[in-house]
Design a protein around this motif. Structure first.
Motif, PDB file in Angstrom:
ATOM      1  N   ILE B  60       0.853  -1.303   0.275  1.00 53.91           N
ATOM      2  CA  ILE B  60       0.030  -0.078   0.189  1.00 53.91           C
ATOM      3  C   ILE B  60       0.988   1.126   0.076  1.00 53.91           C
ATOM      4  CG2 ILE B  60      -2.166   0.922   1.062  1.00 53.91           C
ATOM      5  CD1 ILE B  60      -2.631  -1.543   0.559  1.00 53.91           C
ATOM      6  N   THR B  61       1.509   1.123   0.596  1.00 55.81           N
ATOM      7  CA  THR B  61       2.885   2.559   0.851  1.00 55.81           C
ATOM      8  C   THR B  61       3.435   2.677  -0.775  1.00 55.81           C
ATOM      9  OG1 THR B  61       4.227   1.536   1.974  1.00 55.81           O
ATOM     10  CG2 THR B  61       3.136   2.684   3.513  1.00 55.81           C
ATOM     11  N   LYS B  62       4.023   2.008  -1.204  1.00 55.15           N
ATOM     12  CA  LYS B  62       4.363   1.301  -1.677  1.00 55.15           C
ATOM     13  C   LYS B  62       4.124   1.931  -3.435  1.00 55.15           C
ATOM     14  CE  LYS B  62       8.122  -0.774  -4.899  1.00 55.15           C
ATOM     15  NZ  LYS B  62       9.013  -2.250  -5.512  1.00 55.15           N
ATOM     16  N   TYR B  63       2.701   1.592  -3.634  1.00 52.17           N
ATOM     17  CA  TYR B  63       1.551   1.647  -4.629  1.00 52.17           C
ATOM     18  C   TYR B  63       0.633   2.786  -4.450  1.00 52.17           C
ATOM     19  CZ  TYR B  63       4.371  -1.657  -6.521  1.00 52.17           C
ATOM     20  OH  TYR B  63       5.669  -2.748  -7.207  1.00 52.17           O
ATOM     21  N   GLY B  64       0.262   2.970  -2.921  1.00 54.20           N
ATOM     22  CA  GLY B  64      -0.603   3.782  -3.000  1.00 54.20           C
ATOM     23  C   GLY B  64      -0.672   5.208  -3.510  1.00 54.20           C
ATOM     24  N   PRO B  65       0.704   5.568  -3.613  1.00 55.76           N
ATOM     25  CA  PRO B  65       0.463   6.887  -3.799  1.00 55.76           C
ATOM     26  C   PRO B  65       0.765   7.333  -5.496  1.00 55.76           C
ATOM     27  CG  PRO B  65       3.001   6.913  -2.435  1.00 55.76           C
ATOM     28  CD  PRO B  65       1.831   5.914  -2.519  1.00 55.76           C
ATOM     29  N   LYS B  66       1.455   6.003  -6.189  1.00 54.30           N
ATOM     30  CA  LYS B  66       1.088   6.393  -7.475  1.00 54.30           C
ATOM     31  C   LYS B  66      -0.573   6.539  -7.844  1.00 54.30           C
ATOM     32  CE  LYS B  66       5.501   4.528  -8.058  1.00 54.30           C
ATOM     33  NZ  LYS B  66       6.892   5.286  -8.976  1.00 54.30           N
ATOM     34  N   TYR B  67      -1.415   5.647  -7.074  1.00 50.16           N
ATOM     35  CA  TYR B  67      -2.431   5.374  -7.600  1.00 50.16           C
ATOM     36  C   TYR B  67      -2.988   6.425  -7.590  1.00 50.16           C
ATOM     37  CZ  TYR B  67      -3.365  -0.135  -8.045  1.00 50.16           C
ATOM     38  OH  TYR B  67      -3.186  -1.259  -8.074  1.00 50.16           O
ATOM     39  N   TRP B  68      -2.792   7.208  -6.370  1.00 53.07           N
ATOM     40  CA  TRP B  68      -3.396   8.742  -6.205  1.00 53.07           C
ATOM     41  C   TRP B  68      -2.696   9.847  -7.669  1.00 53.07           C
ATOM     42  CZ3 TRP B  68      -6.705  11.613  -4.469  1.00 53.07           C
ATOM     43  CH2 TRP B  68      -6.628  12.814  -4.399  1.00 53.07           C
ATOM     44  N   GLN B  69      -1.664   8.886  -8.066  1.00 53.47           N
ATOM     45  CA  GLN B  69      -0.569  10.506  -8.976  1.00 53.47           C
ATOM     46  C   GLN B  69      -2.244   9.619  -9.864  1.00 53.47           C
ATOM     47  OE1 GLN B  69       3.147   9.655  -9.926  1.00 53.47           O
ATOM     48  NE2 GLN B  69       3.231  10.314  -7.810  1.00 53.47           N
ATOM     49  N   GLY B  70      -2.105   8.470 -10.487  1.00 51.86           N
ATOM     50  CA  GLY B  70      -2.663   7.933 -12.001  1.00 51.86           C
ATOM     51  C   GLY B  70      -4.134   8.666 -11.268  1.00 51.86           C
ATOM     52  N   LEU B  71      -4.862   8.231 -10.482  1.00 52.18           N
ATOM     53  CA  LEU B  71      -6.278   8.597 -10.261  1.00 52.18           C
ATOM     54  C   LEU B  71      -6.381  10.667 -10.552  1.00 52.18           C
ATOM     55  CD1 LEU B  71      -9.203   7.734  -9.085  1.00 52.18           C
ATOM     56  CD2 LEU B  71      -8.158   9.032  -7.372  1.00 52.18           C
ATOM     57  N   THR B 237      -2.199   0.921 -12.114  1.00 47.41           N
ATOM     58  CA  THR B 237      -2.984  -0.622 -11.938  1.00 47.41           C
ATOM     59  C   THR B 237      -1.835  -1.338 -12.328  1.00 47.41           C
ATOM     60  OG1 THR B 237      -4.707   0.937 -11.357  1.00 47.41           O
ATOM     61  CG2 THR B 237      -4.515  -2.148 -11.026  1.00 47.41           C
ATOM     62  N   ARG B 238      -2.141  -1.455 -14.255  1.00 43.32           N
ATOM     63  CA  ARG B 238      -0.575  -2.438 -14.767  1.00 43.32           C
ATOM     64  C   ARG B 238       0.309  -2.644 -14.025  1.00 43.32           C
ATOM     65  NH1 ARG B 238      -2.762  -2.130 -20.735  1.00 43.32           N
ATOM     66  NH2 ARG B 238      -1.631  -4.528 -20.652  1.00 43.32           N
ATOM     67  N   ARG B 239       0.983  -0.908 -13.965  1.00 42.34           N
ATOM     68  CA  ARG B 239       2.592  -1.343 -13.396  1.00 42.34           C
ATOM     69  C   ARG B 239       2.582  -1.915 -11.896  1.00 42.34           C
ATOM     70  NH1 ARG B 239       6.692   3.654 -14.031  1.00 42.34           N
ATOM     71  NH2 ARG B 239       5.173   4.636 -12.345  1.00 42.34           N
ATOM     72  N   ALA B 240       1.916  -1.667 -11.426  1.00 40.96           N
ATOM     73  CA  ALA B 240       2.251  -2.426 -10.158  1.00 40.96           C
ATOM     74  C   ALA B 240       1.482  -3.721 -10.276  1.00 40.96           C
ATOM     75  CB  ALA B 240       1.051  -1.890  -8.965  1.00 40.96           C
ATOM     76  N   TYR B 241       0.295  -4.324 -11.545  1.00 40.04           N
ATOM     77  CA  TYR B 241       0.856  -5.911 -10.767  1.00 40.04           C
ATOM     78  C   TYR B 241       1.905  -6.327 -11.267  1.00 40.04           C
ATOM     79  CZ  TYR B 241      -1.726  -9.980 -12.532  1.00 40.04           C
ATOM     80  OH  TYR B 241      -1.685 -11.424 -12.377  1.00 40.04           O
ATOM     81  N   SER B 242       2.795  -5.829 -12.081  1.00 38.51           N
ATOM     82  CA  SER B 242       3.496  -6.047 -13.102  1.00 38.51           C
ATOM     83  C   SER B 242       4.639  -6.081 -12.604  1.00 38.51           C
ATOM     84  CB  SER B 242       4.320  -5.720 -14.407  1.00 38.51           C
ATOM     85  OG  SER B 242       4.185  -4.656 -14.523  1.00 38.51           O
ATOM     86  N   ARG B 243       5.005  -5.568 -11.622  1.00 34.89           N
ATOM     87  CA  ARG B 243       5.600  -5.439 -10.964  1.00 34.89           C
ATOM     88  C   ARG B 243       5.757  -6.621  -8.928  1.00 34.89           C
ATOM     89  NH1 ARG B 243       8.384  -0.074  -9.511  1.00 34.89           N
ATOM     90  NH2 ARG B 243       9.286   0.410 -11.710  1.00 34.89           N
ATOM     91  N   SER B 244       4.855  -6.087  -8.583  1.00 37.62           N
ATOM     92  CA  SER B 244       4.423  -7.388  -7.389  1.00 37.62           C
ATOM     93  C   SER B 244       3.839  -8.734  -8.089  1.00 37.62           C
ATOM     94  CB  SER B 244       3.298  -6.475  -6.590  1.00 37.62           C
ATOM     95  OG  SER B 244       2.433  -6.282  -7.570  1.00 37.62           O
TER      96      SER B 244
END
Lengths: 260, 283, 237
Positions: B60-71, B237-244
């Motif tokens: 969450i801490t790793k990708y949460g901010p990214k999701y916020w940017q994406g949003l 989301t796709r980026r987070a999935y392809s990494r995690s």
């Protein structure tokens, strides 16, 4: 209740529509997953056959293990999920061994290790490959690869764009939408030597970061299948020793791709 | 019940009672209902439970901010496209209503082209097509605009939504009774005045619901920009999935998109209720 | 012009045959999804107009979810999620075999879910347009509920729902383009490959748009014919 029966009938019909496949890894039959869009390592020929360094190595390893291997192609984005889902038993697709991936899959030892590099348009004024040299530039890479991860982590002053396959970033650097692209040096060299790569030139190689690039490309298998990993490792060692690796290597490269 | 002859006659001419309002129970309807609900809640509950059980603070801490940017990218993209599309839709709708056959046909062609082809194809056409015509675009000074994938996405989206919005507007204007035009004319209003003060306010009320749907369609449709390297919510989301390789990355995206769509729908419903309060007969 | 005709030629030199195969894939995906989406949509509509509150709630949850999610996300959820889910289920039952979900099947299920959530709304409003007296009439002449549904309600329902369903078909046809993202060789993927190889992006994506337009026009013609057939009953009245 009649429509419940209808529902179950439809469900049954749908279930049979999905093809049944057995994914038994008994050492005799193996299904190998690969991407088929990453020359010179794995790509499709004009008549739809797989070729490349990864494919030759896979065939050599299978011969060494006396296993019967078939190939399955899968887009890069879904290549690990499909392994977990049992679509195939091993991934031989130039996948770098990284800590992030190790959380989800197991790896064999590396079977090659080549450095990343940067290519730019021929008329580019860029002179170096360091983050400072590329500040402000738009850098393209294939998404979800170690190269994209590396660019995002290090080239923070540049705009990094992730593409579904290598083909798309090649299109965008040719049109001038990108100032530079980052990928494996052998992949870039292969492209630059072709008619497609006429737009661009190699700027230089980048010193890899082991924390991001890992220790080279390995074969990914499902977690816990240590027996299969041991077999692959023994086979890699054997083809390194008996000269099969060298003959495949020399078919594609002028140097030893296994690395130090 | 009486058995006297007169009573029999009385009973015959009495109208039969209507069939009972509550129809006969379909045998097992209730069972089916509970099974269906249990399945639905089981699936949703299972997925929520999965999200809670696999709660991973690191993720969450790793990708949460990214999701916020994406949003933010998603919302910016949709808002910009809708606004530009609305501006472009007005002349198109006017052309569609024009008595001039040629103008009408041209506008119809535009609308048909953009409504009849997939948004994905339009985005590809603009993005990779612009790349192909770089020298031409450079000579007219437009390459700077088309070089950026975000601009290409907005360009394609605005053209697309303009076609849909033009049809919404046209339908709404046509739904206003002809007598309204005539009454305005009788009062001595010019056509422009009549349109602005009489027709448009009534048409916009009719158009309100379809406009809301169009915003939701655009929001959902915007998820494809990740394919041309714009990192919107779907792209992150796709980026987070392809990494995690963690499936919950997709489930979180689903939750966020659902919340957004439901929020828009509720706001829109209230807006509609508020704007049409003069049309309600009761309350 | 010569150059374009070579690029679009059939055979080894041009991309005509590859793109034609893509049209076939697009069309068969849409046609395979249609009955699935109609069937599920019909039952969801039945559930939503049921007197049983649990059924109504279940139906409403279903529509809210699949109408609210971006189609592309639904596709990924089905493609990746169902595969992992089935694998876990099989392992839990002690079986090593796995059912493989290919992109065609995943696309069919995902688009079917989306289509059904929208078609259930169309069916629902059609149900509401049929007066209560029609059910009562069926009951009065001694038909069972199923017979009433099949002989009296359904024929009227189809006629009322037809315009809404035609609209959904057009949307479905366009939505199939998304399945190219998970690797299905449809119109978009085939023209995309051609565009990348030949560097003629504008030409090939333009061709893709034209092909979708042709499919839309052909659909309008077919829908018009169905409409006339369905309206036959009206003229008798």
């Amino acid at each position: 209740m009649r429509f419940l029966k209808h529902l179950t009938l439809t469900a049954a019909a749908l279930a049979t529509a999905a093809s049944l496949s057995s994914a038994q890894a008994d050492g005799m039959k193996l299904k190998i997953g690969t991407e088929g869009a990453y020359p010179p390592f794995n790509n499709m020929t004009a008549d739809g056959k797989l070729e490349g360094f990864d494919i030759d190595i896979a065939n050599a390893l299978c011969a060494e293990m006396k296993a019967e291997c078939t190939f399955v192609t899968q887009d890069w984005d879904g290549i690990i999920p499909a392994l977990q889902a049992g679509k195939y038993d091993a991934i031989i697709a130039s996948m770098s061994i990284t800590d992030e991936r190790k959380k989800k899959v197991d790896f064999t030892n590396k079977y090659y290790n080549t450095p990343p590099a940067v290519a730019v348009p021929k008329d580019s004024r860029l002179t170096g490959v360091s983050p400072a040299d590329l500040a402000g530039a738009a850098i393209g890479a294939q998404g979800s690869t170690t190269h994209a991860n590396f660019a995002e982590a290090r080239y923070t002053d540049s705009t990094v764009r992730g593409y579904p396959t290598a083909d798309e970033y090649k299109l965008d650097i040719a049109s001038g939408r990108l100032d530079a692209v980052m990928d494996d040096v052998t992949v870039l060299q292969e492209w630059l030597a072709s008619e497609d790569g006429a737009c661009c030139k190699l700027l230089g190689t980048v010193i890899p970061d082991p924390a991001i690039h890992g220790e080279g490309a390995g074969i990914a298998i499902r977690k816990g299948e240590t027996e299969l990993a041991a077999k692959f490792n023994a086979a890699i060692k054997a083809i390194r020793a008996n000269g099969v690796y060298k003959s495949i290597n020399d078919k594609y490269f002028t140097f030893d791709a296994y690395g130090g | 019940m009486s058995t006297s002859p007169t009573a029999v006659v009385n009973e015959r001419i009495q109208p039969a009672l209507p069939p009972p309002l509550v129809a006969r129970r379909w045998s097992g309807t209730r069972t089916v209902g509970w099974i269906a609900l249990a399945a639905m809640l089981g699936l949703l509950g299972g997925l929520s439970l999965y999200l809670i059980l696999s709660w991973d603070l690191e993720l969450i801490t790793k990708y949460g901010p990214k999701y916020w940017q994406g949003l933010q990218i998603t919302l910016g993209l949709v808002a910009t496209s809708i606004v530009f599309g609305a501006a472009m839709s007005l002349p198109v709708a006017m052309a569609r209503l024009s008595p001039n056959r040629a103008v009408g046909a041209l506008a119809y062609g535009y609308v048909y082209l953009f409504r009849g082809t997939p948004l994905l194809a339009q985005v590809f056409l603009v993005y990779y097509g612009a790349g192909e015509f770089r020298p031409e675009l450079q000579s007219v000074g437009l390459w700077g605009f088309f070089r950026d994938p975000w601009n290409c996405a907005v360009f394609a989206f605005a053209l697309n939504t303009a076609a849909y919005q033009a049809e919404i507007l046209r339908g709404a204007i046509q739904s206003v009774a002809k007598g309204q035009w005539e009454a305005a004319e009788a009062l001595g209003l010019t056509r422009l005045q009549a349109f602005r003060k009489i027709i448009l306010p009534q048409a916009l009320i009719v158009a309100l619901r379809p406009y809301g749907n169009e915003i939701i369609l655009m929001l959902k449709g915007s998820a494809i920009v990740a394919i041309i390297t714009v990192l919107d919510l779907m792209g992150e989301t796709r980026r987070a999935y392809s990494r995690s390789f963690d499936f919950q990355t997709y489930l979180w995206a689903a939750v966020i998109y659902l919340l957004m769509v439901e929020t828009i729908r509720n706001i829109w419903e209230r807006l509609e209720k508020h704007l049409t309060r003069h049309l309600r007969r009761d309350g | 012009m010569d150059e374009i005709s070579t690029l679009l030629a059939l055979g080894d030199t041009g991309w005509g045959d590859e793109i034609a195969a893509g049209v076939g894939v697009t069309l068969s995906l849409a046609l395979a999804t249609l009955p699935l989406g109609l069937l599920i949509g019909f039952f969801i509509a039945l559930a939503k107009q049921s007197e049983e509150p649990t059924l109504r709630l279940a139906g409403n949850i279903y529509t809210t979810v699949f109408r609210g999610l971006p189609e592309l996300l639904t596709l990924f959820l089905v493609y990746f999620g169902a595969q992992i889910g089935i694998r876990e289920l099989m392992l839990a039952m002690g079986s090593e075999t796995s059912i493989e979900i290919n992109s065609f099947f995943a696309g069919m299920v995902a688009l079917g879910l989306v289509f059904s959530s929208f078609s259930s709304e169309v069916f629902l409003s059609a149900f509401r347009a049929i007066p209560r007296g029609q059910y009562e009439g069926g009951q009065a002449i001694g038909l069972t509920r199923f017979q009433t549904m099949r002989l009296i309600i359904l024929p009227q329902l189809i006629r009322i729902a037809l315009p809404g369903l035609s609209n959904l078909w057009m949307i479905l046809l366009k939505d199939t383009a998304l399945v190219s993202v998970i690797g299905l060789s449809d119109i978009i993927r085939q023209t995309g490959i051609a565009a990348r190889v030949t560097k003629e992006a504008f030409l090939f994506f333009g061709v893709a748009c034209l092909l979708y337009l042709v499919l839309a026009i052909l659909s309008s013609v077919a829908i018009g014919a169905i409409n006339r057939w369905a309206a036959k009953g009206d003229t008798a009245r």
